[in-house]
Design a protein around this motif. Structure first.
Motif, mmCIF file in Angstrom:
data_model
loop_
_atom_site.group_PDB
_atom_site.id
_atom_site.type_symbol
_atom_site.label_atom_id
_atom_site.label_comp_id
_atom_site.label_asym_id
_atom_site.label_seq_id
_atom_site.Cartn_x
_atom_site.Cartn_y
_atom_site.Cartn_z
ATOM 1 N N LYS A 1 0.833 -1.201 0.000
ATOM 2 C CA LYS A 1 0.000 0.000 0.000
ATOM 3 C C LYS A 1 0.870 1.254 0.000
ATOM 4 N N HIS B 1 2.552 1.630 -3.436
ATOM 5 C CA HIS B 1 1.614 2.047 -4.485
ATOM 6 C C HIS B 1 1.186 3.500 -4.279
ATOM 7 N N THR B 2 0.895 3.834 -3.045
ATOM 8 C CA THR B 2 0.403 5.184 -2.781
ATOM 9 C C THR B 2 1.491 6.221 -3.033
ATOM 10 N N SER C 1 2.432 6.376 -6.763
ATOM 11 C CA SER C 1 1.385 7.042 -7.556
ATOM 12 C C SER C 1 1.374 8.545 -7.266
ATOM 13 N N THR D 1 4.267 2.147 -9.978
ATOM 14 C CA THR D 1 2.832 2.201 -9.663
ATOM 15 C C THR D 1 2.097 1.021 -10.285
ATOM 16 N N ALA D 2 2.412 0.755 -11.554
ATOM 17 C CA ALA D 2 1.718 -0.351 -12.222
ATOM 18 C C ALA D 2 2.062 -1.670 -11.530
ATOM 19 N N GLY E 1 0.469 -1.760 -8.127
ATOM 20 C CA GLY E 1 -0.983 -1.862 -8.308
ATOM 21 C C GLY E 1 -1.376 -3.313 -8.533
ATOM 22 N N GLY F 1 -3.737 -5.708 -6.218
ATOM 23 C CA GLY F 1 -4.833 -6.538 -6.720
ATOM 24 C C GLY F 1 -4.755 -7.926 -6.106
ATOM 25 N N LYS G 1 -14.185 -6.981 -2.248
ATOM 26 C CA LYS G 1 -13.733 -5.760 -2.917
ATOM 27 C C LYS G 1 -13.324 -6.080 -4.354
ATOM 28 N N MET H 1 -8.669 4.376 -12.835
ATOM 29 C CA MET H 1 -7.300 4.399 -12.294
ATOM 30 C C MET H 1 -6.351 3.604 -13.181
ATOM 31 N N GLY I 1 -3.310 4.886 -15.461
ATOM 32 C CA GLY I 1 -1.959 4.400 -15.142
ATOM 33 C C GLY I 1 -1.213 4.044 -16.423
ATOM 34 N N SER J 1 -5.796 9.331 -8.801
ATOM 35 C CA SER J 1 -5.437 9.163 -7.409
ATOM 36 C C SER J 1 -6.681 9.061 -6.514
ATOM 37 N N GLY K 1 -8.338 5.784 -6.975
ATOM 38 C CA GLY K 1 -7.670 4.723 -6.216
ATOM 39 C C GLY K 1 -8.234 4.599 -4.815
ATOM 40 N N ALA L 1 -10.293 1.589 -2.868
ATOM 41 C CA ALA L 1 -9.833 1.017 -1.597
ATOM 42 C C ALA L 1 -10.866 1.157 -0.488
HETATM 43 C C1 HEM Z 1 -1.293 1.069 -13.489
HETATM 44 C C2 HEM Z 1 -2.146 0.277 -13.021
HETATM 45 C C3 HEM Z 1 -2.725 0.337 -11.622
HETATM 46 C C4 HEM Z 1 -3.198 -0.756 -10.941
HETATM 47 C C5 HEM Z 1 -3.223 -2.185 -11.423
HETATM 48 C C6 HEM Z 1 -3.691 -0.294 -9.664
HETATM 49 C C7 HEM Z 1 -4.273 -1.113 -8.707
HETATM 50 C C8 HEM Z 1 -4.780 -0.680 -7.505
HETATM 51 C C9 HEM Z 1 -5.530 -1.480 -6.578
HETATM 52 C C10 HEM Z 1 -5.876 -2.947 -6.753
HETATM 53 C C11 HEM Z 1 -5.869 -0.700 -5.531
HETATM 54 C C12 HEM Z 1 -6.689 -1.092 -4.303
HETATM 55 C C13 HEM Z 1 -5.817 -1.522 -3.178
HETATM 56 C C14 HEM Z 1 -6.595 -1.781 -1.919
HETATM 57 O O1 HEM Z 1 -7.805 -1.606 -1.882
HETATM 58 O O2 HEM Z 1 -5.990 -2.175 -0.942
HETATM 59 C C15 HEM Z 1 -5.328 0.609 -5.780
HETATM 60 C C16 HEM Z 1 -5.426 1.664 -4.914
HETATM 61 C C17 HEM Z 1 -4.926 2.935 -5.185
HETATM 62 N N1 HEM Z 1 -4.374 3.377 -6.358
HETATM 63 FE FE1 HEM Z 1 -3.943 2.221 -7.959
HETATM 64 N N2 HEM Z 1 -3.491 1.058 -9.591
HETATM 65 C C18 HEM Z 1 -2.913 1.496 -10.763
HETATM 66 C C19 HEM Z 1 -2.577 2.800 -11.087
HETATM 67 C C20 HEM Z 1 -2.723 3.892 -10.238
HETATM 68 C C21 HEM Z 1 -2.418 5.263 -10.591
HETATM 69 C C22 HEM Z 1 -1.901 5.719 -11.935
HETATM 70 C C23 HEM Z 1 -2.680 6.023 -9.496
HETATM 71 C C24 HEM Z 1 -2.541 7.531 -9.289
HETATM 72 C C25 HEM Z 1 -1.818 8.342 -9.950
HETATM 73 C C26 HEM Z 1 -3.145 5.131 -8.451
HETATM 74 C C27 HEM Z 1 -3.483 5.523 -7.160
HETATM 75 C C28 HEM Z 1 -4.026 4.702 -6.215
HETATM 76 C C29 HEM Z 1 -4.344 5.134 -4.884
HETATM 77 C C30 HEM Z 1 -4.090 6.518 -4.297
HETATM 78 C C31 HEM Z 1 -4.909 4.035 -4.239
HETATM 79 C C32 HEM Z 1 -5.428 3.974 -2.792
HETATM 80 C C33 HEM Z 1 -4.357 3.537 -1.861
HETATM 81 C C34 HEM Z 1 -4.165 2.060 -1.830
HETATM 82 O O3 HEM Z 1 -5.107 1.353 -1.500
HETATM 83 O O4 HEM Z 1 -3.066 1.615 -2.187
HETATM 84 N N3 HEM Z 1 -3.164 3.842 -8.947
HETATM 85 N N4 HEM Z 1 -4.676 0.594 -7.004
#
Ligand code: HEM
Lengths: 377, 514
Positions: free
Chosen positions: B187, B190-191, B194, B238-239, B242, B246, B256, B401, B405, B443, B446, B450
């Motif tokens: 987390k 990723h946070t 991103s 980030t990718a 992310g 997942g 979820k 999101m 990405g 962002s 995301g 979550a």
């Molecule tokens: C490139 C592909 C991406 C994938 C596969 C991906 C996947 C995910 C997933 C599965 C979550 C939920 C996590 C949870 O609920 O615990 C998440 C949360 C989030 N994503 Fe992404 N994401 C991607 C790109 C991005 C981008 C480009 C941004 C922002 C610029 C971003 C910002 C966030 C934020 C702020 C959260 C909430 C914090 C967290 O739960 O980690 N993501 N993402």
């Protein structure tokens, strides 16, 4: 380290110390409340705001950390007081929200509301912040209107364990003269400290003269309010508990007894008061370093008062609605494991204090001049 | 006793969502822009070129404006756990409070001390001490993100604690499990990565605006070069993270995942929905109609993502509610009804434990409580349907999101390939400027995934929102909701006004550019 009672005392000490540092650092608020009183010209106001503007984040951070540390060490206070005295805390928080943007925004172009509005925000924060925090802390000695019933967790329809009895959610604290008097004392103390701080860091004789003159007035009022509060406090009944059973009862002269039972704390209080008086006297004569007498002095005074609130089997957050709901450091603390973990973390605090001291000295080495205040924006 | 008013829960949630989303407008820019400006100041110290100093100072000015808003909106969140989620604060405060306190002691002081040196210390400390202060400001901000994300990750996947029936709360028994939980690590990565993406998009966006206007071109090209490398690096992390997130939700929050994928009927060999349109008004808690108007799938990909096996079984919403499928550990999944029943048994046992007068009664109640504790939180729910979060919100946010990405990776790579030639491509410049708000969209989306995706839980499986709140009048919470809305919106407008003017004024690099 494996003694829960010891760790509860230790964390009450740390929380009290943070509270004491917060009151000291609220000289920033005191300074804001005096922007127009001390700063007769725009140039002077800019100098004053530059001086407090380099420090406000430290005060703010102390407040936030005070909240976090209280949460971690005495979570039942955090949940009972914040969730119950809702309105008091919300208003305090709002005062700090508007402060956080005001320094940065006040002189910037495009700020929509205009310079004066942001300075009014600072004034509001400067007055209400210390006043309300002081009033809220007053309830540590006079009590608040809540009930705690941990068994509620087992009733799915209404599982909330603590609630406020009255409809005012904390605002009623302002109707208790003793609380209000403490609030006024804190506000006036922050103004005294601000005058002393400005006396020390300004390179402008008229401004320093304004501070000196103001200091006399603020000191007089501070002593009036604080000493009245102190005498009434020493003579008041307090909330005591039996260590084994946790049973809470009223004890006459409880806080006086606490001072007698803890001579170290009494000494802190006495030394603190003397230092504050010494600082004031130094300020009357225009001494630049007087702030460094009164500042630590106020830390000692507040620390001693807060230690009296929680140590020596005293209920630090008494309930007037249900005496047995009162919070003590024994019944509201975190578990032994958490307190131990947090204690290890607390060993880092000296390092934190060291870099804060370095930064403070680096920024305050030279007195503030009008040119500097002009060029910062 | 009066039961909890459900609108109190809704308003408390609305207020938290409002304040958190406002806060999250500013934090990622702090984290991202902070690194960019620190890199620029490092270039200044290394090369001695005044140009880099001015460049860093310009981005610092924007950083400061944004930082103030982050602080203003953040203080509310610190105390909101107490003011609006007081039962939560007691029930898990023993675990949750620690990261918050450590954040204050370790991170906030670092941030707030060194930011003052960064702004006021240019002529008061040495060049290197100043550079160190700049880095310590941003490191402090990042450490703060670490601890608050530890706290959030713990809510998504509670570990390292034990329920104590005497104090009626969960107590920490393993700090390392909480502080270094794998979910927290992912987390955080990723946070933060991103947020770096967002900061980089902001810098290339503002720079391209200068190119469009034909002003400050050297400044803009230099900023783009630094930010595009940084952005590409961050977007790839980030990718990757992310993808790991997942996998985490597949393991720990399958509902979820099902909501994010719009997966009602699960099964083996599941495809990942690349894009799709949901049938408006579909009932996701019952029935068997087709819930998609349109969808494009990548075959097997969801099974692979969730189980690392193309044939892997992924439960859908219906399966999660009805149970009966085989779990990875070989046991059979319980139905929601059964879990709720066991939860009520656990809660009832707690009541008996507290009322018991003999040690035997206590021991018996405790045994029942322990046996049923894994479902404790389910006992507060009234119907299985409550376990299903808003599917459209989660589903579309997830798509937005992930698609963005992918787009950001292409954008940064494209800018790097174009190099200086970007000055000739007006359309690209315009596109980059228009990308700025998309970074915020990704962002925020995301966080919607979550946080909306884990409803109804305040703490996954342990405490639903309804048992986490403070006992207040709905009208009080409504009032504070509108106060925060009005105040934050007003301040946001002011912030945008100031940012706009500062950007229009531009950096003071022209006279010094070599
Ligand atoms: C490139 C592909 C991406 C994938 C596969 C991906 C996947 C995910 C997933 C599965 C979550 C939920 C996590 C949870 O609920 O615990 C998440 C949360 C989030 N994503 Fe992404 N994401 C991607 C790109 C991005 C981008 C480009 C941004 C922002 C610029 C971003 C910002 C966030 C934020 C702020 C959260 C909430 C914090 C967290 O739960 O980690 N993501 N993402």
């Amino acid at each position: 380290m494996n003694d829960l009672t010891f760790l509860q005392q230790y964390w009450w000490f740390l929380v009290s110390l943070l509270g004491a540092l917060l009151v000291f650092l609220m000289f920033v608020q005191g300074g804001q409340s005096l922007i127009w009183t001390l700063g007769r010209t725009e140039e002077q106001r800019r100098m004053l705001l530059l001086a407090t503007g380099r420090k406000w984040e430290l005060t703010f951070t102390t407040l936030v950390t005070f909240g976090g540390a209280f949460f971690a060490s005495f979570p039942l206070f955090y949940s009972t007081s914040f969730g119950g005295a809702y309105w008091v805390w919300v208003i305090i928080l709002l005062c700090f929200v508007i402060q956080a943007v005001s320094y940065e925004f006040q002189l910037r172009r495009g700020n929509v509301l205009g310079t004066t509005t942001y300075r009014l925000f600072l004034l509001l924060n400067g007055i209400l912040g210390p006043l309300l925090i002081g009033t809220a802390v007053g309830t540590f000695f006079t009590g608040a209107e809540f009930v705690v019933n941990k068994a509620a967790v087992a009733s799915p329809a209404m599982p909330v364990i603590s609630y406020w009895v009255g409809p005012w959610h904390g605002l009623e604290a302002a109707l208790v003269p003793q609380n209000l008097m403490l609030g006024m004392s804190v506000l006036l103390l922050t103004r005294v400290l601000a005058c002393l701080y400005f006396l020390g860091c300004m390179d402008d004789e008229t401004l320093r003269e304004n501070c000196r003159r103001r200091l006399r007035i603020e000191s007089g009022f501070f002593l009036l309010f604080f000493l009245t509060w102190l005498v009434r406090w020493l003579l008041s009944a307090g909330f005591a508990y039996e260590p084994g059973s946790g049973f809470v009862y009223m004890e006459t002269y409880k806080y006086l007894h606490n001072l007698l039972a803890m001579p170290g704390v009494a000494a802190l209080l006495l030394i603190g008061v003397l230092l504050v008086l010494g600082g004031m006297a130094g300020g009357f004569y225009g001494r630049r370093r007087a702030f460094w007498l009164a500042g630590p002095g106020s830390v000692l005074v507040v620390l001693a008062l807060l230690l009296c609130a929680g140590w020596n089997n005293t209920a630090y957050y008494p309930s007037v609605a249900s005496l047995q709901s009162s919070l003590t450091i024994a019944n509201s603390s975190s578990s032994l494991f958490t307190l131990k973990t947090m204690t290890i973390v607390s060993f880092i605090i000296p390092a934190v204090l060291a870099y804060i001291a370095w930064a403070w000295r680096a920024l305050d080495r030279d007195p503030i001049t009008a040119e500097e205040a002009e060029s910062e924006h | 006793m009066e039961p909890i008013d459900s609108s109190l829960v809704d308003w408390s949630r609305a207020q938290f969502a409002l304040t958190a989303m406002y806060h999250w407008l500013f934090v990622p820019l702090t984290l991202g822009l902070g690194v960019v400006m620190a890199i620029m100041e490092t270039l200044y110290v290394r090369t001695g070129r005044e140009f880099w100093k001015r460049t860093a100072q310009f981005w610092m000015k924007l950083f400061g404006i944004n930082f103030a808003m982050g602080v203003a909106t953040g203080i509310i969140l610190e105390f909101e756990f107490g003011t609006n989620w007081s039962n939560y604060s007691w029930f898990v405060g023993d675990i949750f409070g620690a990261p918050l306190a450590i954040e204050g002691i370790l991170a906030f002081f670092m941030e707030s001390t060194f930011i003052a040196v960064m702004y006021f210390g240019w002529n008061k400390v040495s060049k290197r001490a100043h550079l160190a202060s700049t880095w310590l400001t941003i490191i402090g901000a990042t450490i703060s993100a670490w601890w608050i994300l530890v706290a959030n990750a713990w809510m998504q996947h509670p570990v390292g604690m034990e329920f104590n029936p005497d104090t009626v709360r969960n107590e920490m028994v393993d700090f390392a499990a909480v502080a270094f939980s794998p979910v927290a690590v992912v987390k955080f990565c990723h946070t933060v990565s991103s947020s770096w993406v967002l900061g980089a998009v902001f810098v290339v966006g503002v720079s391209c605006w200068y190119l469009l206007c034909g002003r400050h071109c050297e400044f803009a090209l230099s900023s783009i070069r630094v930010a595009a490398w940084f952005g590409l690096f961050a977007a790839l992390i980030t990718a990757h993270t992310g993808h790991q997130s997942g996998r985490d939700i597949a393991l720990y929050q399958p509902m979820k995942l099902a909501a994010a994928e719009g997966l009602y009927e699960g099964g083996t060999e599941q495809g990942l929905v690349l894009g799709g349109i949901l049938r408006p008004g579909a009932d996701w808690t019952a029935g068997s109609d087709d819930r998609f108007l349109l969808k494009v799938e990548l075959p097997y990909a969801l099974s692979y993502l969730a189980t690392h096996d193309l044939q892997g079984y992924v439960p859908g919403i219906r399966n999660l509610l009805e149970g009966g499928y085989k779990l990875p550990d070989g046991s059979v999944a319980l139905s929601a009804e059964e879990m709720m029943k066991r939860g009520r048994v656990a809660i009832d046992a707690l009541a008996k434990y507290r009322a018991a007068s003999t040690p035997e009664e206590k021991a018996a109640a405790l045994a029942v409580l322990r046996a049923n504790f894994p479902w404790f939180g389910y006992g507060y729910l009234k119907s299985p349907g409550e376990l299903v979060p808003s599917v459209p919100l989660t589903f579309y946010s997830f798509r937005i999101m992930v698609m963005l990405g992918g787009y950001f990776i292409v954008l940064f790579a494209g800018l790097l390939l174009l190099g200086q030639r970007v000055t000739r491509w007006k359309l690209v410049q315009l596109a980059v400027v228009l990308t700025i708000p998309l970074a915020w969209l990704a962002s925020q989306a995301g966080w919607v995934v979550a946080e909306v995706g884990r409803q109804p839980w305040a703490i996954q499986g342990l405490l639903p929102n309804v048992a986490a709140i403070s006992r207040l009048d709905v009208s009080s919470v409504q009032t504070t909701f509108y106060i925060f809305l009005a105040l934050f919106t007003l301040l946001l407008v002011a912030e945008l006004g100031i940012m706009g003017k500062a950007i229009a004024a531009g950096p003071e690099t022209d006279s010094t550019s070599a």
